[in-house]
Scaffold this motif. Structure first.
Motif, PDB file in Angstrom:
ATOM      1  N   VAL A   1       0.876  -1.169   0.000  1.00 16.08           N
ATOM      2  CA  VAL A   1       0.000   0.000   0.000  1.00 16.08           C
ATOM      3  C   VAL A   1       0.912   1.218   0.000  1.00 16.08           C
ATOM      4  O   VAL A   1       1.642   1.451   0.961  1.00 16.08           O
ATOM      5  N   SER A   2       0.857   1.986  -1.086  1.00 15.17           N
ATOM      6  CA  SER A   2       1.787   3.102  -1.190  1.00 15.17           C
ATOM      7  C   SER A   2       1.218   4.196  -2.072  1.00 15.17           C
ATOM      8  O   SER A   2       0.674   3.931  -3.152  1.00 15.17           O
ATOM      9  N   ALA A   3       1.345   5.445  -1.601  1.00 16.87           N
ATOM     10  CA  ALA A   3       0.949   6.595  -2.404  1.00 16.87           C
ATOM     11  C   ALA A   3       2.075   7.030  -3.335  1.00 16.87           C
ATOM     12  O   ALA A   3       1.853   7.818  -4.249  1.00 16.87           O
ATOM     13  N   ARG A   4       3.276   6.526  -3.113  1.00 13.74           N
ATOM     14  CA  ARG A   4       4.427   6.905  -3.923  1.00 13.74           C
ATOM     15  C   ARG A   4       4.702   5.827  -4.964  1.00 13.74           C
ATOM     16  O   ARG A   4       4.768   4.637  -4.649  1.00 13.74           O
ATOM     17  N   VAL A   5       4.850   6.273  -6.205  1.00 13.16           N
ATOM     18  CA  VAL A   5       5.129   5.311  -7.279  1.00 13.16           C
ATOM     19  C   VAL A   5       6.624   5.160  -7.508  1.00 13.16           C
ATOM     20  O   VAL A   5       7.054   4.290  -8.259  1.00 13.16           O
TER      21      VAL A   5
END
Length: 444
Positions: free
Chosen positions: A191-195
Motif C-alpha cells: 500500500v503506497s501513495a508513492r510510485v
C-alpha cells in the motif's frame, strides 16, 4: 435628596464594576486556553514512505510556527491508532479502513490527504493472475502493526482466503519486493501513495512479476470494502519512455487521513488543516490539483473545527497575523466581548448620569430658596425678614463653597443671581414688588 442620589450613584458604580468583572470572568471561561507549545507527531519508520514524508513536512511547518515537535517513530497505521488512543501522540496519519467509530470514539479526523493505492504484485510465471489465486501461497503482507497487513487480510478475505489459507510473510516495502523477485514470496501486497522506489522497481522487474489489474472486479471490491475507491493508472502513467504500465489499469485505494485526539485545541486544528492544504494541494498521479485535503470517505467523525475551516477558511486574524499573535488576539477578543456588551451602554449613558449628579448638587439649593421666597411674602415685620436675610446669607455661603467642574459653574452663577433677586425683594418695603402685609386684606 443629595444623600439618596449619592447612594444611587455609588450603587450604580459598584453594580457596574461587579457586572464588568463578571462579564470578564465569563469571557475568560468561554475563551479556549492557550494552545500547547509541544505537539507529538507519529512518523513512519521507512524514510521514503508517503507517511514519513508527509509527517516531516508537517513537522517542519509546525516548527516554523514555533511549536516544539516530538517525532515518534511507528510501524504504521495500527500502531498510530493505538498511540493516539493511549495519548502517546497527538497527531498521526491513519490508513482508511483501519479505524472504527465505536472502537476509536475518542479520535477525530481532520480530513483525507491522499490516496494510497493497493499494489498487488504476483509471480506471473507461476500462473498467478488474481488475488483469488493466492490460496496456499506465500504472500508478503507487511509487518504486524501496519495498515498494509490489515488491508491485505481484508482483501484476501473478500476472495474467500482467511489467515489460515495462505502463508503470511511479515515483509513490507523493499524487503517484500526483494522476496518477490528472489522467488521466496509468491506475491506481495503493498500500500503506497508513492510510485517511485519500490513500486517503480517492481514494475520493471520483468515478465515474471506482474501487477494485478483489478478493473473487472473493482466494483465488487468497493461494494464489500466501502473504504476502497477505484483509481485509474493510465498507460505510461509511471513512465512514458518505458511505456509503464503497457495498458491502462485499475487499482483500489483507501485514503490516508490525519487523525487527532478529541478535544484538540481549535487553533491547533486550524493550523494543521492549513498545513495539510499547503502540503497536499498539488496534483498526484491519482488525483488532480486541490482534490486534497477533503472530508470524504472518513472512518472517523470529522472534527467540528476542521469542518468549519473547510467551509469558511481561516479567520481574518489568522490570515493576516502570525499564528501566536492571532491566538492571543482572538482569546483577548473573546474575553472582552461580554465586557464591551456591558461597557458600551455605560459609556453611552454614563456622562448623562454624571451631568445630572453635578447639576443636582446645585438644584437642591433651589428648594431652600423657594421656601425663603414663599416665607418672605408672609413676613411683614423686620425681625422675620432679617431672619430670612440671614438664611439667604447662609445659603449663598453654601453655594459659594460648591466645587464643580468649570463646565457646570454656570449653574452656580445662575443660583447666586436668583439669590440676589430674592434678597432684593426682601430689601423692599412690605407691600412693594408683590409683597403685601399679612393684614392687608383686613385693613382694606
Amino acid at each position: 435628596m443629595q444623600g439618596l442620589l449619592a447612594w444611587a450613584i455609588r450603587h450604580w458604580v459598584l453594580t457596574t464594576a461587579a457586572l464588568l468583572i463578571a462579564c470578564a470572568a465569563l469571557g475568560y471561561s468561554l475563551a479556549a486556553p492557550a494552545p500547547p507549545r509541544e505537539i507529538r507527531l507519529a512518523v513512519g519508520a521507512a524514510p521514503d514512505s508517503a507517511y514519513t514524508l508527509a509527517a516531516e513536512a508537517y513537522a517542519a511547518r509546525l516548527e516554523a510556527t514555533r511549536f516544539r515537535v516530538s517525532k515518534v517513530p511507528t510501524a504504521g497505521s495500527v500502531e498510530n491508532l493505538r498511540l493516539l488512543r493511549e495519548g502517546a501522540v497527538d497527531v498521526a496519519l491513519v490508513q482508511g479502513g483501519i479505524a472504527g467509530r465505536d472502537r476509536d470514539a475518542g479520535l477525530e479526523s481532520l480530513g483525507a490527504v491522499f490516496h494510497e493505492p493497493v499494489w498487488a504484485f504476483l509471480r506471473a510465471d507461476r500462473g498467478l493472475a488474481r488475488l483469488a489465486d493466492l490460496r496456499g501461497k506465500r504472500v508478503a503482507i507487511g509487518p504486524e502493526g501496519s495498515g498494509t497487513r490489515v488491508l491485505a487480510l481484508a482483501m484476501l478475505a473478500a476472495n474467500g482466503i482467511g489467515p489460515e489459507g495462505f502463508e503470511a510473510l511479515p515483509l513490507g516495502g523493499p524487503e517484500a519486493a526483494a522476496a518477490l523477485r528472489a522467488g521466496t514470496a509468491d506475491a506481495a501486497i503493498l500500500v503506497s501513495a508513492r510510485v517511485e522506489g519500490t513500486i517503480a522497481a517492481l514494475m520493471r522487474a520483468g515478465p515474471e512479476v506482474a501487477l494485478a489489474d483489478l478493473t473487472d472486479h473493482a466494483d465488487a471490491y468497493a461494494a464489500q470494502l466501502p473504504f476502497l475507491v477505484p483509481v485509474r493508472l493510465p498507460r505510461g502513467g509511471l513512465s512514458l519512455a518505458d511505456d509503464l504500465p503497457p495498458r491502462p489499469m485499475t487499482l483500489l485505494a483507501p485514503v490516508a487521513s490525519v487523525v487527532v485526539r478529541e478535544g484538540t485545541h481549535p487553533q491547533v486544528v486550524s493550523l494543521l488543516v492549513s498545513i495539510m492544504r499547503e502540503v497536499h494541494r498539488a496534483r498526484t498521479p491519482f488525483a488532480p490539483e486541490a482534490s486534497f485535503p477533503n472530508t470524504l470517505t472518513q472512518d472517523l467523525r470529522v472534527n467540528a473545527d476542521a469542518e468549519r475551516y473547510y467551509a469558511h477558511g481561516q479567520t481574518v486574524l489568522q490570515r493576516w497575523l502570525p499564528f501566536w499573535v492571532a491566538v492571543w488576539a482572538e482569546r483577548l477578543f473573546t474575553i472582552l466581548l461580554p465586557v464591551l456588551g456591558i461597557a458600551l451602554p455605560l459609556i453611552r449613558f454614563g456622562p448623562a448620569i454624571y451631568a445630572r449628579h453635578m447639576e443636582t448638587r446645585v438644584w437642591r439649593h433651589y428648594d431652600t430658596l423657594r421656601r425663603i421666597e414663599a416665607e418672605a411674602a408672609a413676613a411683614p415685620d423686620g425681625a422675620a425678614r432679617q431672619a430670612l436675610r440671614d438664611r439667604l446669607e447662609t445659603l449663598e455661603g453654601l453655594v459659594a463653597r460648591l466645587a464643580l467642574p468649570a463646565s457646570y459653574r454656570r449653574h452656580i452663577f445662575a443660583l447666586r443671581r436668583d439669590i440676589a433677586y430674592v434678597r432684593a425683594k426682601l430689601a423692599a418695603a412690605p407691600g412693594e414688588d408683590g409683597y403685601a402685609p399679612a393684614d392687608a386684606t383686613a385693613a382694606g
